[in-house]
Design an enzyme around this catalytic site. Structure first.
Site, PDB file in Angstrom:
ATOM      1  N   PHE A 260      30.821   1.362  17.829  1.00 31.73           N
ATOM      2  CA  PHE A 260      29.570   0.897  17.715  1.00 31.73           C
ATOM      3  C   PHE A 260      28.598   0.110  16.233  1.00 31.73           C
ATOM      4  O   PHE A 260      28.603   0.679  15.152  1.00 31.73           O
ATOM      5  CB  PHE A 260      29.029   2.084  17.309  1.00 31.73           C
ATOM      6  CG  PHE A 260      28.440   3.198  18.614  1.00 31.73           C
ATOM      7  CD1 PHE A 260      28.986   2.508  20.097  1.00 31.73           C
ATOM      8  CD2 PHE A 260      27.892   4.185  18.963  1.00 31.73           C
ATOM      9  CE1 PHE A 260      28.940   3.348  21.476  1.00 31.73           C
ATOM     10  CE2 PHE A 260      27.890   4.814  20.305  1.00 31.73           C
ATOM     11  CZ  PHE A 260      28.137   4.458  20.746  1.00 31.73           C
TER      12      PHE A 260
ATOM     13  N   ASN B 272      39.245  -1.936  22.993  1.00 30.83           N
ATOM     14  CA  ASN B 272      38.709  -2.206  22.488  1.00 30.83           C
ATOM     15  C   ASN B 272      37.793  -0.635  21.190  1.00 30.83           C
ATOM     16  O   ASN B 272      37.876   0.351  22.057  1.00 30.83           O
ATOM     17  CB  ASN B 272      36.726  -2.796  22.409  1.00 30.83           C
ATOM     18  CG  ASN B 272      35.929  -1.743  22.370  1.00 30.83           C
ATOM     19  OD1 ASN B 272      35.209  -0.865  21.486  1.00 30.83           O
ATOM     20  ND2 ASN B 272      35.846  -1.761  23.836  1.00 30.83           N
TER      21      ASN B 272
ATOM     22  N   ASN C 180      35.204   6.643  21.382  1.00 30.58           N
ATOM     23  CA  ASN C 180      35.735   5.470  20.206  1.00 30.58           C
ATOM     24  C   ASN C 180      34.064   5.847  18.941  1.00 30.58           C
ATOM     25  O   ASN C 180      34.570   5.419  17.946  1.00 30.58           O
ATOM     26  CB  ASN C 180      35.348   3.741  20.241  1.00 30.58           C
ATOM     27  CG  ASN C 180      35.754   3.342  21.768  1.00 30.58           C
ATOM     28  OD1 ASN C 180      36.984   3.459  21.493  1.00 30.58           O
ATOM     29  ND2 ASN C 180      35.044   2.136  21.670  1.00 30.58           N
ATOM     30  N   THR C 181      33.541   6.527  19.267  1.00 30.03           N
ATOM     31  CA  THR C 181      32.984   7.452  18.517  1.00 30.03           C
ATOM     32  C   THR C 181      33.159   8.915  18.745  1.00 30.03           C
ATOM     33  O   THR C 181      32.825  10.008  19.683  1.00 30.03           O
ATOM     34  CB  THR C 181      31.363   7.512  18.478  1.00 30.03           C
ATOM     35  OG1 THR C 181      31.274   5.871  18.249  1.00 30.03           O
ATOM     36  CG2 THR C 181      30.636   8.841  17.698  1.00 30.03           C
TER      37      THR C 181
ATOM     38  N   LYS D  40      25.005   6.299  30.641  1.00 27.14           N
ATOM     39  CA  LYS D  40      25.772   5.316  31.013  1.00 27.14           C
ATOM     40  C   LYS D  40      27.304   6.639  30.835  1.00 27.14           C
ATOM     41  O   LYS D  40      27.488   7.471  30.023  1.00 27.14           O
ATOM     42  CB  LYS D  40      26.126   4.343  29.711  1.00 27.14           C
ATOM     43  CG  LYS D  40      27.714   3.669  30.612  1.00 27.14           C
ATOM     44  CD  LYS D  40      27.310   2.549  29.665  1.00 27.14           C
ATOM     45  CE  LYS D  40      28.525   1.329  29.925  1.00 27.14           C
ATOM     46  NZ  LYS D  40      28.150  -0.176  29.220  1.00 27.14           N
TER      47      LYS D  40
ATOM     48  N   SER E 237      31.324   6.679  25.356  1.00 31.26           N
ATOM     49  CA  SER E 237      32.136   5.463  24.466  1.00 31.26           C
ATOM     50  C   SER E 237      32.815   6.241  24.248  1.00 31.26           C
ATOM     51  O   SER E 237      32.818   7.259  23.620  1.00 31.26           O
ATOM     52  CB  SER E 237      31.709   4.777  23.494  1.00 31.26           C
ATOM     53  OG  SER E 237      32.705   4.556  22.878  1.00 31.26           O
TER      54      SER E 237
ATOM     55  N   ASN F   2      31.823   3.268  31.749  1.00 30.67           N
ATOM     56  CA  ASN F   2      31.772   3.071  30.202  1.00 30.67           C
ATOM     57  C   ASN F   2      33.603   2.409  30.186  1.00 30.67           C
ATOM     58  O   ASN F   2      34.029   2.730  31.472  1.00 30.67           O
ATOM     59  CB  ASN F   2      31.965   4.114  29.566  1.00 30.67           C
ATOM     60  CG  ASN F   2      31.677   3.316  28.230  1.00 30.67           C
ATOM     61  OD1 ASN F   2      32.251   2.215  27.439  1.00 30.67           O
ATOM     62  ND2 ASN F   2      30.002   3.749  27.550  1.00 30.67           N
TER      63      ASN F   2
END
Length: 363
Positions: free
Chosen positions: A120, A116, A183-184, A223, A181, A252
């Site tokens: 966010f 994925n 993804n940012t 996390k 994460s 994560n």
């Protein structure tokens, strides 16, 4: 058996479309008390051996749902009926954001994995606050996973996390700071020791102020990513402990693509979750348990599909565990399945409580 048939239908859809349809179904379910009670009765396992107290919170069983499923915090009540010991919502950011361009969610079916790069996507903390005020609270702990908006510079990141903490303090049993994460862009830079210390000092001092105002203590977890070197991970954990963190969530998603089956999606960017992460996350849990000498609570997450997987995480040092990808492949009965299998393992080994096995296999 029912989910196997339903999964065939869901897996014919685009992964994000299937997720959206599932969320809508949960919204209908939680608005119909008779259905919710029927599901809760069918899926909930009650057994003293599964109960534990972590950070002063009572968990009826160790199986939680990880953040990322209930992104907007609007179906946690429905999810609680499926026998989870706790549910974590989010990641929530101060302002709403649409996330990364679609497509951004991919199934690697042979690997029982997901990639994925959602970014966010959520409706923001004010929308979540409205939902928390409207929905009654389930009888299990609810965690809120906090992040920063994509356009907030890292130097100002603490203001975003503090904003989420202050706005939603009355509605969470615990909070999670998501700095891991992939993804940012630039988010993982917040794991660097100096940046992390600054962030934690700011957020935890705000939590302490809220404690004085409300007389209610909310544990805060950090996390971390699985793509750290052992030295980096050790530095992060030691920094977090010195700053006063209450617990660690490990781990994560990963940016690694090692040992995957051939698939048109293996080269997609984003975080990989599921079976390929099982061993890696367990090893992280084991190392963290050693570093903290078992004194800091750990929530183990990554590639948990069965009671045996959960048992290994707990023996490595996890007090609690979380699932997400496992539920996509195994279905909404995964908490019941894991708890039933865990009880069978405890019975076989003559163990009377999960607390007896936490960290029992750390060498």
């Amino acid at each position: 058996m029912v989910y196997k048939s339903l999964r065939k239908l869901l897996f014919r859809m685009n992964a994000e479309q299937a997720h959206t349809m599932t969320i809508r179904g949960l919204q209908v379910m939680q608005s119909t008390p008779k259905i919710s009670k029927f599901i809760q009765k069918r899926f909930t396992i009650i057994d003293k051996r599964l109960e534990s107290t972590v950070c002063g919170l009572s968990f009826p069983n160790p199986v939680g749902l990880a953040a990322g499923f209930d992104k907007h915090a609007n179906v946690y009540h429905g999810l609680s009926a499926f026998g989870f010991g706790f549910v974590e919502v989010g990641t929530l950011t101060p302002r709403p954001q649409v996330g990364n361009p679609k497509p951004r969610l991919f199934r690697l079916i042979e690997d029982e994995a997901i990639i994925n790069r959602m970014g966010f996507n959520n409706h923001g903390i004010e929308d979540a606050k409205n939902t928390f005020q409207a929905l009654s609270k389930p009888n299990i702990p609810i965690g809120i996973n906090l992040g920063k908006n994509k356009d907030t510079p890292n130097e100002q990141a603490s203001s975003d996390y503090r904003s989420g903490l202050m706005s939603l303090y009355d509605y969470a049993d615990y909070f999670v700071l998501n700095v891991s994460s992939p993804n940012t862009e630039g988010l993982r830079d917040l794991q660097h020791v100096d940046a992390l210390q600054k962030l934690l000092t700011s957020v935890l001092s705000t939590r302490d102020e809220l404690l004085k105002e409300t007389s209610s203590y909310r544990p805060v977890f950090l996390k971390i990513a699985p793509d750290l070197s052992l030295e980096q991970m050790k530095d992060i954990i030691q920094t977090a402990i010195k700053s006063g963190i209450d617990g660690i969530i490990a781990t994560n998603t990963t940016i690694s693509r090692e040992n995957l089956h051939p698939s048109p999606y293996t080269k997609e960017s984003g975080g990989l979750s599921g079976r390929p992460l099982t061993q890696k996350s367990t090893e992280f849990v084991r190392h963290i348990y050693h570093i903290t000498e078992g004194k800091t609570p750990i929530i183990g997450v990554g590639g948990i599909f069965s009671g045996a997987d959960a048992y290994e995480k707990i023996c490595a040092g996890a007090n609690l565990i979380q699932v997400y990808t496992g539920m996509i492949y195994e279905g909404p009965g995964i908490a019941r399945k894991i708890n039933t299998e865990l009880l069978a393992i405890l019975e076989e080994k003559g163990v009377h409580s999960l607390n007896e096995i936490v960290g029992s296999k750390t060498s």
